[in-house]
Design a protein around this motif. Structure first.
Motif, PDB file in Angstrom:
ATOM      1  N   SER A  61      -6.208   8.131   3.399  1.00 31.77           N
ATOM      2  CA  SER A  61      -4.950   8.643   3.981  1.00 31.77           C
ATOM      3  C   SER A  61      -4.413   7.278   4.933  1.00 31.77           C
ATOM      4  N   LEU A  62      -3.196   7.301   4.837  1.00 27.92           N
ATOM      5  CA  LEU A  62      -2.513   6.244   5.565  1.00 27.92           C
ATOM      6  C   LEU A  62      -1.869   6.752   7.058  1.00 27.92           C
TER       7      LEU A  62
ATOM      8  N   ALA B 179       4.069  15.298   3.770  1.00 28.16           N
ATOM      9  CA  ALA B 179       2.463  15.492   3.936  1.00 28.16           C
ATOM     10  C   ALA B 179       2.329  13.937   4.340  1.00 28.16           C
ATOM     11  N   THR B 180       0.846  13.803   4.824  1.00 24.63           N
ATOM     12  CA  THR B 180       0.477  12.445   5.076  1.00 24.63           C
ATOM     13  C   THR B 180       0.322  11.713   3.784  1.00 24.63           C
ATOM     14  N   PRO B 181       0.827  10.430   3.816  1.00 26.16           N
ATOM     15  CA  PRO B 181       0.666   9.575   2.638  1.00 26.16           C
ATOM     16  C   PRO B 181      -0.714   9.286   2.294  1.00 26.16           C
ATOM     17  N   GLU B 182      -1.159   9.337   0.937  1.00 24.12           N
ATOM     18  CA  GLU B 182      -2.168   9.106   0.354  1.00 24.12           C
ATOM     19  C   GLU B 182      -2.208   8.335  -0.668  1.00 24.12           C
ATOM     20  N   VAL B 183      -3.124   7.427  -0.872  1.00 20.15           N
ATOM     21  CA  VAL B 183      -3.335   6.313  -1.914  1.00 20.15           C
ATOM     22  C   VAL B 183      -4.483   6.528  -2.662  1.00 20.15           C
TER      23      VAL B 183
ATOM     24  N   LEU C  56       1.051  -1.145   0.074  1.00 21.89           N
ATOM     25  CA  LEU C  56      -0.027  -0.132  -0.052  1.00 21.89           C
ATOM     26  C   LEU C  56       0.967   1.387   0.149  1.00 21.89           C
ATOM     27  N   ILE C  57       1.931   1.242   1.005  1.00 17.24           N
ATOM     28  CA  ILE C  57       2.770   2.348   1.050  1.00 17.24           C
ATOM     29  C   ILE C  57       3.568   2.684  -0.518  1.00 17.24           C
ATOM     30  N   GLU C  58       3.919   1.417  -1.185  1.00 12.42           N
ATOM     31  CA  GLU C  58       4.350   1.488  -2.773  1.00 12.42           C
ATOM     32  C   GLU C  58       3.281   2.385  -3.426  1.00 12.42           C
TER      33      GLU C  58
END
Length: 179
Positions: free
Chosen positions: A177-178, A165-169, A155-157
């Motif tokens: 948001s993660l 910033a906050t990682p988003e997918v 998911l991070i990839e």
């Protein structure tokens, strides 16, 4: 009162539920309302493995059938048939996301019980586990799956590169948001 032995073949269980052992159709457990039969010595561990009387259930097909008759009521989990209702213990969430894959514009979660669910803004959430915020996905009727470490890294990839910033997918319906 003596406890009844839990000895049933996969075919017998499927027959009692009115499904084929290889069917992907879910039994209508939300419409079944049997009286509580008791507590069963069955645990779904945090890692998604199912245990009965202290022994890991190794037959994946049996776990898959059990997963189709699982229902959550309040904080309790039950295995149901039309005539029986057994309370079981779940250490965290009943299902685990083993891996994710992007396909045809969507992001999909493969479950430890062999199901696949599309990740959307409507079924994705974060919750705390052991002091960390871990993603989870709603499967059906109040039943959730926690992302495994491998699925979390996948998911991070998928995150869009955003500095500071906050990682988003990106998923169908928008961004999740993660953190």
């Amino acid at each position: 009162m003596a406890e009844r032995a839990l000895i049933v073949t996969l075919d017998e269980l499927a027959h009692q539920l009115g499904i084929k052992a290889t069917s992907s159709k879910l039994p209508p457990v939300m419409s079944w309302n049997p009286e509580l039969s008791g507590d069963m010595d069955m645990v779904i561990r945090k890692d998604g493995t199912w245990w009965h009387e202290g022994v890991k259930i190794e037959r994946k097909k049996l776990v898959q059938v059990f997963s189709t008759i699982l229902r959550k009521e309040g904080d309790d989990y039950f295995l149901l048939t039309p005539v029986e209702k057994w309370r079981i213990r779940v250490e965290d969430l009943p299902f685990v996301v083993d891996m994710i894959e992007r396909d045809q514009g969507g992001l999909f979660a493969a479950l430890n019980i062999d199901g696949v669910v599309e990740i959307t803004t409507d079924n994705f959430a974060l919750s705390e586990l052991d002091g960390l915020m871990i993603p989870m996905i709603h499967i059906r009727d109040g039943l959730w799956a926690r992302f495994s470490r491998n699925a979390y890294y996948q998911l991070i990839e998928e995150c869009d590169a955003i500095e500071d910033a906050t990682p988003e997918v990106s998923v169908r319906g928008g961004l999740v948001s993660l953190g």
